[in-house]
Design a protein around this motif. Sequence first.
Motif, mmCIF file in Angstrom:
data_model
loop_
_atom_site.group_PDB
_atom_site.id
_atom_site.type_symbol
_atom_site.label_atom_id
_atom_site.label_comp_id
_atom_site.label_asym_id
_atom_site.label_seq_id
_atom_site.Cartn_x
_atom_site.Cartn_y
_atom_site.Cartn_z
ATOM 1 N N ASP A 169 2.252 20.953 -18.465
ATOM 2 C CA ASP A 169 2.322 21.332 -17.051
ATOM 3 C C ASP A 169 0.955 21.785 -16.546
ATOM 4 O O ASP A 169 0.591 21.520 -15.392
ATOM 5 N N GLY A 170 0.198 22.455 -17.400
ATOM 6 C CA GLY A 170 -1.149 22.875 -17.033
ATOM 7 C C GLY A 170 -2.072 21.692 -16.818
ATOM 8 O O GLY A 170 -2.887 21.681 -15.877
ATOM 9 N N VAL A 171 -1.960 20.691 -17.671
ATOM 10 C CA VAL A 171 -2.759 19.473 -17.510
ATOM 11 C C VAL A 171 -2.433 18.790 -16.187
ATOM 12 O O VAL A 171 -3.328 18.326 -15.464
ATOM 13 N N VAL A 172 -1.151 18.742 -15.851
ATOM 14 C CA VAL A 172 -0.734 18.136 -14.584
ATOM 15 C C VAL A 172 -1.287 18.926 -13.402
ATOM 16 O O VAL A 172 -1.805 18.354 -12.428
ATOM 17 N N ALA A 173 -1.186 20.250 -13.486
ATOM 18 C CA ALA A 173 -1.679 21.085 -12.395
ATOM 19 C C ALA A 173 -3.188 20.929 -12.211
ATOM 20 O O ALA A 173 -3.696 20.904 -11.084
ATOM 21 N N ALA A 199 -9.230 29.326 -28.061
ATOM 22 C CA ALA A 199 -9.540 27.898 -28.145
ATOM 23 C C ALA A 199 -9.684 27.286 -26.756
ATOM 24 O O ALA A 199 -10.615 26.507 -26.491
ATOM 25 N N GLY A 200 -8.761 27.628 -25.867
ATOM 26 C CA GLY A 200 -8.832 27.099 -24.511
ATOM 27 C C GLY A 200 -10.101 27.511 -23.787
ATOM 28 O O GLY A 200 -10.763 26.680 -23.147
ATOM 29 N N MET A 201 -10.453 28.775 -23.894
ATOM 30 C CA MET A 201 -11.665 29.263 -23.231
ATOM 31 C C MET A 201 -12.916 28.606 -23.812
ATOM 32 O O MET A 201 -13.855 28.265 -23.086
ATOM 33 N N THR A 202 -12.917 28.412 -25.130
ATOM 34 C CA THR A 202 -14.060 27.777 -25.782
ATOM 35 C C THR A 202 -14.220 26.334 -25.344
ATOM 36 O O THR A 202 -15.337 25.858 -25.079
ATOM 37 N N LEU A 203 -13.118 25.610 -25.238
ATOM 38 C CA LEU A 203 -13.188 24.217 -24.806
ATOM 39 C C LEU A 203 -13.693 24.104 -23.372
ATOM 40 O O LEU A 203 -14.481 23.214 -23.055
ATOM 41 N N GLY A 222 -12.990 19.109 -20.993
ATOM 42 C CA GLY A 222 -13.013 20.543 -21.278
ATOM 43 C C GLY A 222 -11.995 21.317 -20.457
ATOM 44 O O GLY A 222 -11.155 22.036 -21.022
ATOM 45 N N PRO A 223 -12.016 21.193 -19.140
ATOM 46 C CA PRO A 223 -11.026 21.886 -18.328
ATOM 47 C C PRO A 223 -9.584 21.466 -18.627
ATOM 48 O O PRO A 223 -8.685 22.299 -18.615
#
Length: 203
Positions: A109-113, A63-67, A76-77
């Motif tokens: 945490d990924g969104v923040v990074a 799902a993450g890669m597709t987005l 998207g990122p």
Amino acid sequence: MTTLDPVRWLREFAALIDANAAALTELDSAIGDADHGSNMRRGTAAVVAALDESAPAETLKQAGMTLIRSVGGASGPLYGTFFLRFAAAVGAGELDAAVFAKGFRAGLDGVVARGKAEPGDKTMFDALAPAATALDESLAAGTDLPAALTAALAAAEAGRDATIPLQARKGRAAFLGERSIGHQDPGATSSVLLVRAARQALA
């Protein structure tokens, strides 16, 4: 023990995005590129089209890669990174309460990074961070996953609403300066749908 099916979560998210795409785009037209709804609809539809019977972590990674591939702009990122970090955190297990909370925190945490967002920047962080805190606190108090997600959803909605009086400090909206005040952030709004989808997936 209650576990969350990631396929059902992603299907619920796509359905909510589809139902709210026009509203998301209307919000984005005030302070962005007027494409958040259409971009997210395209991306979540692509996620659903790619779903299979993989293990939970693999489903979320896909799902993450597709987005990342299919959603334009920053969304998207950011959403893609959320799901990639979530997938990496959950490992080979099912999404029970503890694993889901761990994954959700890793996704935040990924969104923040990725986006370097902080509280009050008027971004998706302002909905996701309170949701993560409410989720952790509810589970620590001994509630089950459905109840914890209900609390997380309420916190996300409050965070979304709190973006209205804020002046944007990130993204395209930041270029508007004080003109961004008085508008609900579209990213925070779609983030509420992400949490709502998880709660509905357990219904």
